[in-house]
Design a protein around this motif. Structure first.
Motif, short mmCIF file in Angstrom:
data_model
loop_
_atom_site.label_atom_id
_atom_site.label_comp_id
_atom_site.label_asym_id
_atom_site.label_seq_id
_atom_site.Cartn_x
_atom_site.Cartn_y
_atom_site.Cartn_z
N HIS A 189 0.85 -1.20 0.00
CA HIS A 189 0.00 0.00 0.00
C HIS A 189 0.88 1.24 0.00
O HIS A 189 2.08 1.16 0.28
N HIS B 70 4.77 0.04 0.01
CA HIS B 70 5.50 -0.72 1.02
C HIS B 70 4.57 -1.77 1.61
O HIS B 70 3.36 -1.74 1.39
N ASP C 281 0.94 5.16 1.87
CA ASP C 281 0.29 5.90 2.94
C ASP C 281 -0.46 7.08 2.32
O ASP C 281 -0.26 7.42 1.16
FE LIG Z 1 2.15 2.27 5.48
#
Ligand SMILES: [Fe+2]
Ligand SMILES: O=C(O)CCC(=O)C(=O)O
Length: 339
Positions: free
Chosen positions: A210, A267, A212
């Motif tokens: 994903h 990540h 952030d």
């Molecule tokens: Fe994350």
């Protein structure tokens, strides 16, 4: 989800010092020149969008204490922890495995205790029903959790505000530029526990791949490791624990500010060690009403920015809703009205 497309996720090589540089904040915090740090920040953010910071000002004793409290809390029986289960309105409290699920993946193999900026019910934004604004939720019979978590949280807010100065200068803005939008910042911390996983696969991981959402993520991890990020070339590399450091990475709203010049990187987490893993990210986001838009200098004259301007808080709420079983304030109000 398509099981036939699933792949084992094997342990990758370690990120190089160029992919994950260590930025030393010590000299600047002690009153030295900010300029060298700004240059290193810019380099890291245009490369992988991930770096470590050391001499960051968060005392090791505070970090040790929040890990101890997290381990102690996550070792309690499930029925005990479910008494603190996350409330739908403020999204604070214990979040069991199964709440977070990225589209196309099985639920993340992690559980957490969620906290944020602690706003009283009398706060004007809480009264107005502004999403994710509210009081923290703490088990009254376990004061050690609140004590350790809030001490850590307050230190990471201070660190986040420091880094916003470096960030603003790196983007060619006055040093205080982002601080004008950090009056009631939507900061959220998550005390994570990842149980061990024998054979991680792309479909089922501690945290599925994903990006952030917001501005800056500040993360402490324990020596177990397991965090991985993707290089520009598309290779997954490990971001192991380095004593005395936090991991910092950028979120997707930074792409709007910088017209994709700064990287919000994919990540994931795979805990293959056979041991329990703990990590604590603090997501440092700006005030709800922050107008996020392409900054001058990031678009050629006559060209249009790639992303439409957006309000920070609205964007974050929409992203939360896409991966967490989550009811919007409007849905909650409708339910309440229906009795
Ligand atoms: Fe994350
Ligand atoms: O636990 C970690 O190391 C990373 C967690 C993460 O990426 C997230 O919560 O967004």
């Amino acid at each position: 989800m398509n099981e036939s497309n699933d792949h084992a996720v094997v342990a990758p090589r370690r990120a190089s010092a160029q992919e994950m540089p260590v930025l030393d904040l010590g000299e600047w915090i002690a009153g030295g020149d900010i300029a060298p740090l700004v240059a290193q920040f810019r380099e890291a953010c245009t490369h992988t969008g991930f770096f470590y910071v050391k001499n960051h000002g968060v005392p090791q004793s505070v970090i040790d204490a929040v890990f101890d409290a997290t381990r102690r809390y996550m070792s309690l029986p499930m029925e005990e922890r479910l008494k603190d289960k996350i409330d739908e309105r403020f999204r604070r409290g214990f979040m069991p495995i199964g709440v977070t699920q990225h589209p196309g993946h099985k639920p993340d193999l992690k559980e957490s205790y969620e906290l944020g900026l602690d706003l009283p019910l009398s706060d004007a934004d809480v009264q107005a029903g502004r999403p994710l604004h509210g009081p923290n939720r703490w088990p009254a019979d376990k004061p050690w959790l609140e004590e350790a978590a809030m001490a850590y949280f307050n230190h990471t807010i201070a660190l986040g505000k420091r880094l916003l100065r470096v960030f603003a200068l790196a983007l060619g803005q006055p040093e205080e530029f982002f601080l004008q939008y950090a009056r009631k910042p939507m900061v959220q911390a998550r005390l994570f526990h990842y149980p061990p996983q024998e054979s991680p696969t792309q479909l089922e991981l501690g945290a599925a791949a994903h990006t952030d959402y917001g501005m800056l993520t500040l993360l402490v991890q324990d020596p177990i490791g397991g965090l991985e990020l993707r290089t520009k070339a598309g290779e997954w590399v490990a971001a192991p624990y380095i004593e005395g450091t936090l991991v910092v990475n950028l979120g997707d709203l930074v792409k709007v500010w910088t017209n994709d010049r700064y990287v919000s990187n994919l990540h994931r987490v795979a805990n293959r060690t056979g041991r329990e893993r703990y990590s604590i990210p603090t997501f440092f986001n700006l005030d709800y009403d922050t107008p996020v838009a392409c900054l001058p200098g990031f678009v050629e004259p006559g060209e249009a920015p790639r992303h439409a301007p957006i309000k920070s808080g609205e964007y974050l709420v929409s992203r939360f809703a896409s991966v967490q079983k989550y009811k919007t304030p409007a849905e909650l109000a409708a339910e309440e009205a229906a009795g």
